[in-house]
Design a protein around this motif. Structure first.
Motif, PDB file in Angstrom:
ATOM      1  N   UNK A  74       0.814  -1.215   0.000  1.00 26.23           N
ATOM      2  CA  UNK A  74       0.000   0.000   0.000  1.00 26.23           C
ATOM      3  C   UNK A  74       0.847   1.263   0.000  1.00 26.23           C
ATOM      4  N   UNK A  75       1.794   1.359   0.912  1.00 22.47           N
ATOM      5  CA  UNK A  75       2.494   2.628   1.131  1.00 22.47           C
ATOM      6  C   UNK A  75       3.611   2.878   0.121  1.00 22.47           C
ATOM      7  N   UNK A  81      -0.061  -1.088  -8.302  1.00 22.31           N
ATOM      8  CA  UNK A  81      -0.372  -1.641  -6.981  1.00 22.31           C
ATOM      9  C   UNK A  81       0.000  -0.647  -5.894  1.00 22.31           C
ATOM     10  N   UNK A  82      -0.946  -0.374  -5.013  1.00 21.47           N
ATOM     11  CA  UNK A  82      -0.675   0.486  -3.868  1.00 21.47           C
ATOM     12  C   UNK A  82      -1.269   1.873  -4.017  1.00 21.47           C
ATOM     13  N   UNK A  84      -0.268   4.399  -2.211  1.00 25.03           N
ATOM     14  CA  UNK A  84       0.759   5.366  -1.791  1.00 25.03           C
ATOM     15  C   UNK A  84       0.199   6.329  -0.750  1.00 25.03           C
ATOM     16  N   UNK A  85      -0.652   5.800   0.119  1.00 25.00           N
ATOM     17  CA  UNK A  85      -1.257   6.562   1.209  1.00 25.00           C
ATOM     18  C   UNK A  85      -0.929   5.874   2.531  1.00 25.00           C
ATOM     19  N   UNK A  86      -1.091   6.561   3.668  1.00 24.37           N
ATOM     20  CA  UNK A  86      -0.798   5.948   4.975  1.00 24.37           C
ATOM     21  C   UNK A  86      -1.902   4.993   5.416  1.00 24.37           C
ATOM     22  N   UNK A  87      -2.035   3.889   4.681  1.00 25.61           N
ATOM     23  CA  UNK A  87      -3.069   2.897   4.970  1.00 25.61           C
ATOM     24  C   UNK A  87      -2.402   1.645   5.516  1.00 25.61           C
ATOM     25  N   UNK A 327       5.208   7.422   4.734  1.00 33.72           N
ATOM     26  CA  UNK A 327       6.467   6.855   5.212  1.00 33.72           C
ATOM     27  C   UNK A 327       6.391   6.497   6.691  1.00 33.72           C
ATOM     28  N   UNK A 328       5.550   7.183   7.438  1.00 33.25           N
ATOM     29  CA  UNK A 328       5.323   6.826   8.843  1.00 33.25           C
ATOM     30  C   UNK A 328       4.738   5.418   8.932  1.00 33.25           C
ATOM     31  N   UNK A 329       3.751   5.126   8.077  1.00 35.41           N
ATOM     32  CA  UNK A 329       3.123   3.806   8.086  1.00 35.41           C
ATOM     33  C   UNK A 329       4.080   2.755   7.524  1.00 35.41           C
ATOM     34  N   UNK A 330       4.953   3.156   6.612  1.00 33.90           N
ATOM     35  CA  UNK A 330       5.981   2.232   6.117  1.00 33.90           C
ATOM     36  C   UNK A 330       6.870   1.763   7.266  1.00 33.90           C
TER      37      UNK A 330
END
Length: 439
Positions: A74-75, A81-82, A84-87, A327-330
């Motif tokens: 996702x991130x 695919x993805x 690119x959000x904080x999901x 990137x926080x969720x990554x």
């Protein structure tokens, strides 16, 4: 690096300083950790696996590992695919009823094989979901998000009171003042830090609240470190650990639930952009989120993990903190992967008592419901739309609260009818298409 006047990171590509990003990423992990591993525990029990045995532990480890992998889909993403959000992705509760039944009657081989096929079909939905988006105007997506939040709030209360499974809720300690003292300490600290401080302490308010609740729970004697001592340092992964065994009925059941999961992901994606950036999600973000959802489910099932979906409580964190950075969720995803590969790390997080987590998710699940209300503020509240809201929520939440009302429906249909999200979405879509617009 550009920031809004409020100091909030509203661009998914922005990155807070590492000293702020790491605790925020850990906060995302803590918010979804219990919900992520619980479905594996339930399905393992239904399959007859020994509690605490190596097979059950393996399923739990795969839940953590592939929640992290699916979150990276996702991130970070690749190709279409993805989002690119904080999901944040995690093991989905929506599949528990179906998979527990299949595992109990046909075994984990059939259940996981159905997940591989269902996940692949879910992935393919990504290519058409943008063409179906007209079915999900703000009236429908707002209702879906609101239904998700309202459906999850009782789970938060159960956690806060000290249990989630029926046998835990029957225990004498369920609802004790000690449990509520711990849960409310998390709520009070999180709210106080969020609204009366600034900077890192405000952004990481929920994490700090969880730490304070954890310390209080330890002082009350609620924390056991025995699982940490007994956990291994490394775990291996095995493709198709139970083999591959096709069942048409199981595959249809899982695929139908996958459609519900896709609708939920559309809602979570919309809620994320609305809560974090004050805008609607783009077609590319919706499609990418759906691709990542399905791929995460299929890949996890290959190695013994259960289906993944976007986690609504983490949408609540985005709304609570205002940090939209993917990137926080990554970072959170990398922590989950580490937990999946190093059981001792996972055991430390797993030692956190449910009332501590309950206090955190009371706030976060409530924020999900509030995000749904925020979307609905864009809707003109005329008689037509108010009727759609009333009937959709009555059907979705009513059947969820009284599941015996549809006990004579076939198993798969009954599961969908009592899922809260599926009937709310279906009724809202149909009424929105059939009822004439008011002049």
């Amino acid at each position: 690096m550009t920031q809004m006047d409020t100091g909030v990171y509203s661009d998914p590509n922005e990155t807070p300083p590492l000293a702020q990003a790491v605790p925020l990423g850990l906060q995302h992990v803590l918010a979804m950790f219990a919900s992520n591993v619980t479905p594996s525990i339930i399905v393992a029990g239904a399959a007859g696996l020994a509690f605490g045995g190596p097979e059950q532990v393996y399923l739990i480890q795969m839940a953590m590992l592939f929640a992290g992998v699916a979150t990276l889909f996702q991130t970070v993403g690749f190709g279409p695919v993805g989002s690119r959000l904080p999901i944040m992705q995690g093991t989905s509760f929506a599949f528990v009823g179906v998979l527990a039944g299949v595992a109990a009657t046909q075994g984990l081989s059939v259940a996981l094989s159905a997940c591989i096929i269902g996940g692949t079909i879910h992935f393919l939905l990504g290519s058409v979901i943008r063409h179906l988006r007209w079915l999900f105007p703000p009236l429908v997506t707002g209702l879906v998000i609101l239904a998700i939040g309202l459906y999850l709030i009782p789970v938060a209360i159960k956690y806060a009171a000290g249990g989630a499974a029926p046998f835990q809720m029957e225990a004498e300690s369920f609802g004790s003042l000690m449990h509520w003292a711990v849960a409310l300490s998390v709520v009070v600290v999180a709210l106080a830090l969020k609204f009366f401080t600034s900077g890192t302490t405000s952004s990481a308010a929920i994490l700090i609240g969880l730490i304070v609740g954890y310390i209080l729970a330890y002082l009350f004697g609620m924390v056991s470190f025995a699982p940490v001592a007994n956990a291994a340092w490394l775990t291996g992964i095995t493709p198709l650990p139970y083999g591959f065994e096709f069942s048409l009925g199981a595959t249809i059941a899982v695929t139908l639930v996958s459609v519900v999961s896709a609708i939920e992901t559309v809602g979570d994606t919309s809620a994320t952009t609305k809560a974090g950036a004050g805008r609607e999600a783009t077609d590319e973000e919706i499609a990418g989120a759906t691709y990542a959802d399905g791929l995460g489910t299929a890949v996890a099932a290959v190695f013994g993990g259960l289906p993944n979906t976007s986690f609504s409580q983490n949408v609540g964190i985005v709304g609570m903190t205002g940090i939209m950075s993917r990137h926080v969720v990554t970072i959170g995803a990398l922590v989950l992967i580490l937990c999946g590969l190093v059981p001792k790390i996972g055991a430390v997080i797993a030692s956190m008592p449910l009332p501590v987590l309950g206090g955190g998710v009371i706030v976060m699940f409530g924020m999900v419901a509030a995000a749904g209300l925020n979307v609905l503020t864009e809707v003109t509240m005329n008689r037509r739309n108010m009727v759609i809201i009333a009937v959709s929520l009555s059907a979705g939440l009513g059947l969820n609260l009284v599941p015996t009302a549809v006990q004579y429906l076939p198993g798969v249909v009954q599961t969908l009818a009592t899922s809260a999200v599926a009937p709310t979405a279906l009724v809202a879509i149909l009424l929105n298409l059939l009822l004439p617009d008011e002049v």
